[in-house]
Scaffold this motif. Sequence first.
Motif, PDB file in Angstrom:
ATOM      1  N   LEU A   6       3.968   7.543 -12.758  1.00 41.94           N
ATOM      2  CA  LEU A   6       2.954   6.488 -12.050  1.00 41.94           C
ATOM      3  C   LEU A   6       4.019   4.966 -12.150  1.00 41.94           C
ATOM      4  O   LEU A   6       3.765   4.614 -11.042  1.00 41.94           O
ATOM      5  CB  LEU A   6       1.763   6.744 -12.535  1.00 41.94           C
ATOM      6  N   TRP A  52       0.855  -1.172  -0.082  1.00 40.75           N
ATOM      7  CA  TRP A  52      -0.161   0.048   0.025  1.00 40.75           C
ATOM      8  C   TRP A  52       0.837   1.176  -0.159  1.00 40.75           C
ATOM      9  O   TRP A  52       0.729   2.360  -0.771  1.00 40.75           O
ATOM     10  CB  TRP A  52      -0.933   0.044   1.263  1.00 40.75           C
ATOM     11  N   ALA A  53       1.955   1.262   0.855  1.00 40.95           N
ATOM     12  CA  ALA A  53       2.774   2.424   0.948  1.00 40.95           C
ATOM     13  C   ALA A  53       3.338   2.776  -0.585  1.00 40.95           C
ATOM     14  O   ALA A  53       3.450   4.005  -0.867  1.00 40.95           O
ATOM     15  CB  ALA A  53       3.902   2.288   1.857  1.00 40.95           C
ATOM     16  N   GLY A 107       7.187   5.338  -9.972  1.00 40.72           N
ATOM     17  CA  GLY A 107       7.197   5.663  -8.546  1.00 40.72           C
ATOM     18  C   GLY A 107       8.236   6.302  -8.122  1.00 40.72           C
ATOM     19  O   GLY A 107       9.208   6.740  -8.787  1.00 40.72           O
ATOM     20  N   TRP A 108       8.261   6.547  -6.759  1.00 42.83           N
ATOM     21  CA  TRP A 108       9.040   7.382  -6.147  1.00 42.83           C
ATOM     22  C   TRP A 108      10.382   6.111  -5.658  1.00 42.83           C
ATOM     23  O   TRP A 108      10.230   5.208  -5.322  1.00 42.83           O
ATOM     24  CB  TRP A 108       8.718   7.933  -4.877  1.00 42.83           C
ATOM     25  N   ALA A 149       2.501   1.584  -3.439  1.00 39.32           N
ATOM     26  CA  ALA A 149       1.694   2.066  -4.408  1.00 39.32           C
ATOM     27  C   ALA A 149       1.034   3.669  -4.216  1.00 39.32           C
ATOM     28  O   ALA A 149       0.755   4.334  -5.265  1.00 39.32           O
ATOM     29  CB  ALA A 149       0.238   1.269  -4.362  1.00 39.32           C
ATOM     30  N   GLY A 150       1.107   4.003  -3.026  1.00 38.83           N
ATOM     31  CA  GLY A 150       0.578   5.192  -2.477  1.00 38.83           C
ATOM     32  C   GLY A 150       1.772   6.249  -3.202  1.00 38.83           C
ATOM     33  O   GLY A 150       1.489   7.434  -3.687  1.00 38.83           O
ATOM     34  N   MET A 151       3.196   5.855  -3.028  1.00 35.82           N
ATOM     35  CA  MET A 151       4.190   6.589  -3.624  1.00 35.82           C
ATOM     36  C   MET A 151       4.058   6.870  -4.868  1.00 35.82           C
ATOM     37  O   MET A 151       4.370   7.908  -5.624  1.00 35.82           O
ATOM     38  CB  MET A 151       5.602   6.094  -3.008  1.00 35.82           C
ATOM     39  N   SER A 152       3.639   5.645  -5.741  1.00 32.07           N
ATOM     40  CA  SER A 152       3.745   5.843  -7.154  1.00 32.07           C
ATOM     41  C   SER A 152       2.329   6.747  -7.568  1.00 32.07           C
ATOM     42  O   SER A 152       2.724   7.657  -8.453  1.00 32.07           O
ATOM     43  CB  SER A 152       3.492   4.603  -7.752  1.00 32.07           C
ATOM     44  N   LEU A 153       1.356   6.810  -6.913  1.00 34.10           N
ATOM     45  CA  LEU A 153       0.314   7.661  -7.220  1.00 34.10           C
ATOM     46  C   LEU A 153       0.606   8.899  -7.061  1.00 34.10           C
ATOM     47  O   LEU A 153       0.380   9.953  -7.714  1.00 34.10           O
ATOM     48  CB  LEU A 153      -0.952   7.044  -6.407  1.00 34.10           C
ATOM     49  N   LEU A 154       1.431   9.252  -5.880  1.00 35.23           N
ATOM     50  CA  LEU A 154       1.658  10.624  -5.318  1.00 35.23           C
ATOM     51  C   LEU A 154       2.668  11.021  -6.573  1.00 35.23           C
ATOM     52  O   LEU A 154       2.678  12.344  -6.922  1.00 35.23           O
ATOM     53  CB  LEU A 154       2.398  10.487  -4.081  1.00 35.23           C
TER      54      LEU A 154
END
Length: 167
Positions: free
Chosen positions: A89, A50-51, A92-93, A53-58
């Motif tokens: 996306l 989840w983290a 990601g980061w 994927a959230g960083m990729s989305l961010l």
Amino acid sequence: MISNIALLGFAFLMLCAVWYDVRSFTIPNWVPGVLIAGWVLAAPFLGLGWAGAGMSLLAGVIVLGLGMALWAPGWVGGGDVKLLAAGALWFGWPDALSFVLIAVAAGGVLAVILLILRHVAHLLPISSDRLGATALAQGAPVPYAIAIAAGALLVLPQAQMFAVYTG
């Protein structure tokens, strides 16, 4: 198997964007749309959690926001912004930062090459009508998808997502 298909699909869609941009100076909305949908489908297989994927989305949202700030005054095209954000996306980061920086550098190289080629284009054995429909015409837009795809394909082998795909 799914990861290999996703990796090839990502690269193929980046090259599709180049094809359309070189031919028509536009990137159809379906290209970044399929990239985004592909990421959503592939995300469970990327091992991001989840983290991650959230960083990729961010990363995608930040690149989209910065790109829109450059699009508003007309400095870049909307299709370029959407393609760059969709690529961010996927990366990601922190790989999105490398992707964007290399794409920007490749864009500078592309602009210099086009300036040189435009200066000597009249020497080519091409009719002025045919030349006028290409990126070699004076005042023609820069097909920036070339630079974006170059950034994606140059960063891809070192990216975390590549390690997941080949792992």
